[in-house]
Design a protein around this motif. Structure first.
Motif, PDB file in Angstrom:
ATOM      1  N   GLU A 296       0.821  -1.206   0.000  1.00 58.93           N
ATOM      2  CA  GLU A 296       0.000   0.000   0.000  1.00 58.93           C
ATOM      3  C   GLU A 296       0.857   1.259   0.000  1.00 58.93           C
TER       4      GLU A 296
ATOM      5  N   THR B 280      -8.996  -1.034   1.911  1.00 62.77           N
ATOM      6  CA  THR B 280      -7.635  -0.975   1.382  1.00 62.77           C
ATOM      7  C   THR B 280      -7.396   0.330   0.632  1.00 62.77           C
TER       8      THR B 280
ATOM      9  N   ILE C 141      -4.673   3.335   1.417  1.00 59.97           N
ATOM     10  CA  ILE C 141      -3.763   3.868   0.389  1.00 59.97           C
ATOM     11  C   ILE C 141      -3.877   5.393   0.318  1.00 59.97           C
TER      12      ILE C 141
END
Length: 607
Positions: A309, A340, A344
Motif C-alpha cells: 500500500e 484498502t 492507500i
C-alpha cells in the motif's frame, strides 16, 4: 545418524543389488562387513573402506576396543542421498570409475563429508574430487550453479546437510557473480550495436531462476542486489517468478474443494518474500496491484500489505480506475475492498504532507508544491470516478462511502460534478436510506462548484432532498446573475482570500507558526486560482454558446449584433464635448467624398 553397538540377532541378507555389487569387485574374497543404508544391506570389505573413510575406521576401531571383536554389521542412518549415493561412494573406495555430474555432485559431496573421506586418510579423496568439480565446472557457469542449487532441495535426510558444507551458499554467490558478468557483457554488446533500437530482450537466466525454491530464490536475489545487479533486472525477475509461482491462485469456493492449507501457506510465503525483495526503485503499478490482490486473497501478513500500500501510494496519481477495483473474497460484504483504498489514500496524503514539510529551498519548494498540487488534483478525479463505480453496490455501507469522501481535502476537487454523480449513484443503489442520511450525504456537494449541466440534472433529480435542490437553484441564479453582470469569478477568489486571512488566530504568534500559516494560505490560494481558471474557461464556453444561440434566433444573421455594435460605436465616437462636435461637422462636409470612395458610412467601416 549413528551406528548400532551390537549386531542384530538376524542380519538381513544382502539383496541382489548389493550382492552383485560386491561380487563384481572381489569374486574370490568373501565380504567381512555388512553396512545397511535405508534398509538396503551392502556386503563389503573393511580394507578398502578403512583406507578412505574416517568414519568406518573409527567404527571398526571402537568395536575392537570395546568388545575385542571385529565389526561385522553396522547401519548408517540418515545417509545423504540414500543407498544410491552410498553405492557410488563405495565404488570410489574400491577404485571403480564413475562420472561425477551436475545431478550427483551435491549428494556425493555430502556423502563424502558424512564418511569423513578427507585427505588425511588418502590423497585425492572423494571430498577433494567433488570440491574440484564444484570449483572448476559448476561455479563458473550460472546455469550449472542453478541446477546444483536445485539439487540441494532433493537431499531429504538430513535436509540441512548441504548447508553444513556451504554448498548452497557458494552456489548463490556464483549465480550472483555470473549474472553481473552477463549483465556487463550484454551492456557492451548493446553499445557495439548502436544502430539497433528498441527494448532489449530480458536476461535468459530470469527463467532459470523460476525453478528455485522460494528460500533459495530470495537468497539469490539478495546476493544479486549486493553485487550491483540492475534494479530493472531484479524487478523483471521478481515479476516472472511470481507469475510462475502463483498460477494456482483460485477463488475461495474453488479452494475449499482442495487441500488448500499447504498450498496457501506456500503462496503466502512466496508473496511475502517477493515483497521484501523489492528494490528502492519504483515497481510497476500493475505488478503492485496484482500482488496486493493476491495478498488479500490468501491473507498475507499486515506488514506485507502495508508495504504494498505504501508503494502504491507513492504513485497514486498514475493509477487507473481498474487498478483500484480490488475484489473482496469474504462472503456477505461489499464487492470491492474499500478499506484498502482508504488506507492507500491515507498513505498518499501523508506522503504529500511530508514532501511539503521537508522542502526548505524556495525554488525547489515552488517546484515541489506544483507537483504536489497536480498530484492532488489527479487523485481527486480518480477517487471521484472510483466512488461512482462502487456506489451502486447494495452492500456498501454509508460510513465507508462517506469516509472516502471526507478523507480528501475540499480544495482537491476543482469541480464537484464527479462527486455529485457518485452520490447520485449511491442514492439510486440504496433506496432505503433515511431522509436524514440523504441530507448528510448531500452536504458534501458544493453547489457553487457544479457545472451548468450538473445543476440542470440536479434541479430535476427526484432522489435529492429538497434542501439540496434549493441550494442548486440558488447557485444557478447566482451564476446567471454573474454572467449577465459580466463577472467572471474574481470576487469569489477575493472572498476566499479574505476568508483565509480572517482564519489566522489573533494574538502573538511565533515566526514558525506565521511561516506555516503563510505557506498554507499560499497553497490554498494557488488552488483557488486554478479553480478560477477552470471556471473562467467554462464561462467563456457558455458565452460563446449564448452568442451562437442569439445569432441563430435572429432572422437576418447578425442584425442584432450589428445594430448593437453601431450603437456602441456612436456612443464611443461622438459622446465627447466641443472637440467631438467639430469632428462631427468635418465628417459631415467630407461624408459624400468618403462615401463615394468606400460606399459605406465611416462609423460602419470601423465595426
Amino acid at each position: 545418524m549413528g551406528t548400532s553397538d551390537n549386531p542384530p540377532p538376524a542380519p538381513v541378507p544382502p539383496t541382489s543389488f548389493s550382492k552383485s555389487f560386491t561380487t563384481r569387485i572381489f569374486s574370490d574374497v568373501a565380504g567381512d562387513i555388512t553396512i545397511v543404508v535405508d534398509g538396503e544391506p551392502f556386503l563389503l570389505h573393511k580394507f578398502p573402506l578403512v583406507a578412505r573413510c574416517g568414519k568406518i575406521r573409527k567404527l571398526v576401531a571402537a568395536e575392537m576396543k570395546d568388545t575385542s571383536r571385529t565389526l561385522s554389521h553396522t547401519e548408517l542412518r540418515d545417509f545423504p542421498g540414500g543407498s544410491h549415493t552410498f553405492e557410488l561412494a563405495m565404488k570410489f573406495c574400491y577404485g571403480i570409475n564413475f562420472e561425477i555430474t551436475i545431478s550427483n555432485v551435491v549428494a556425493l559431496r555430502c556423502a563424502a563429508g558424512y564418511l569423513e573421506m578427507t585427505e588425511d586418510h588418502k590423497e585425492e579423496n572423494l571430498i577433494a574430487r567433488t570440491e574440484a568439480y564444484l570449483e572448476q565446472v559448476v561455479f563458473r557457469s550460472l546455469e550449472k550453479s542453478v541446477e546444483v542449487l536445485c539439487s540441494c532441495e532433493l537431499l531429504l535426510h538430513p535436509h540441512d546437510i548441504a548447508e553444513a558444507y556451504h554448498v548452497p551458499e557458494r552456489c548463490v554467490e556464483a549465480i550472483a557473480m555470473n549474472a553481473c558478468r552477463e549483465q556487463l557483457v550484454l551492456g557492451l554488446s548493446r553499445l557495439n550495436r548502436t544502430s539497433q533500437r528498441g527494448d532489449s530482450p530480458p536476461e535468459w537466466w530470469i527463467q532459470d531462476l523460476s525453478a528455485l525454491r522460494i528460500d533459495y530464490y530470495a537468497r539469490v536475489v539478495s546476493a544479486m542486489a549486493r553485487t550491483g545487479l540492475r534494479s530493472e533486472s531484479i524487478i523483471t525477475s521478481l515479476m516472472h517468478y511470481s507469475q510462475e509461482s502463483l498460477k494456482g491462485i483460485r477463488n475461495r469456493q474453488e479452494r475449499t474443494k482442495l487441500d488448500s492449507g499447504t498450498i496457501e501457506n506456500e503462496q503466502r510465503n512466496v508473496v511475502e518474500a517477493i515483497v521484501s525483495l523489492f528494490p528502492n526503485d519504483k515497481v510497476a503499478l500493475s505488478f503492485l496491484f496484482g500482488m496486493l490482490r493476491v495478498g488479500v486473497t490468501i491473507n498475507v501478513s499486515v506488514s506485507c500489505r502495508f508495504e504494498l500500500e505504501m508503494r502504491i501510494a507513492h504513485q497514486l496519481e498514475r493509477v487507473s480506475l481498474d487498478d483500484l477495483l480490488i475484489p473482496v473474497v469474504r462472503d456477505e460484504e461489499s464487492m470491492y475492498d474499500v478499506e484498502t483504498v482508504h488506507r492507500i489514500l491515507v498513505c498518499f496524503l501523508k506522503r504529500i504532507e511530508d514532501e511539503e514539510r521537508n522542502e526548505d529551498d524556495n525554488e525547489t519548494e515552488s517546484l515541489i508544491d506544483s507537483t504536489c498540487h497536480s498530484s492532488l488534483l489527479k487523485v481527486g478525479l480518480i477517487i471521484d470516478a472510483y466512488l461512482a463505480e462502487i456506489a451502486p453496490d447494495p452492500f456498501l455501507s454509508l460510513n465507508k462511502f462517506t469516509d472516502l469522501i471526507e478523507i480528501l481535502p475540499d480544495y482537491v476537487r476543482v469541480t464537484h460534478d464527479g462527486l455529485y454523480r457518485a452520490i447520485d449513484m449511491f442514492l439510486k443503489g440504496h433506496p432505503l436510506l433515511t431522509e436524514q442520511e440523504c441530507k448528510s450525504l448531500c452536504q458534501f456537494v458544493d453547489t457553487k462548484k457544479l457545472t451548468q449541466e450538473a445543476c440542470s440534472h440536479a434541479a430535476q433529480n427526484d432522489r435529492l432532498p429538497v434542501q439540496m435542490v434549493v441550494r442548486v437553484l440558488y447557485s444557478e441564479q447566482l451564476r446567471l446573475k454573474n454572467i449577465v453582470s459580466g463577472e467572471s469569478g474574481e470576487e469569489g477568489m477575493v472572498m476566499s482570500s479574505q476568508k483565509l486571512s480572517s482564519g489566522v488566530p489573533s494574538g502573538a504568534t511565533s515566526p514558525r507558526d506565521t511561516y506555516a500559516s503563510l505557506r498554507r494560505e499560499n497553497k490554498e490560494l494557488k488552488l483557488e486560482i486554478s479553480r478560477v481558471r477552470v471556471r473562467l474557461s467554462e464561462l467563456e464556453k457558455e458565452q460563446v454558446l449564448m452568442k451562437q444561440g442569439m445569432i441563430e434566433k435572429s432572422g437576418h444573421g447578425g442584425t442584432l449584433l450589428t445594430s448593437l455594435s453601431k450603437g456602441i460605436g456612436r456612443m464611443s465616437l461622438f459622446g465627447g464635448g466641443a472637440k467631438e462636435e467639430k469632428r462631427r461637422k468635418a465628417n459631415r462636409k467630407n461624408r459624400p467624398r468618403l462615401k463615394g470612395k468606400t460606399g459605406i458610412n465611416r462609423t460602419e467601416s470601423m465595426f
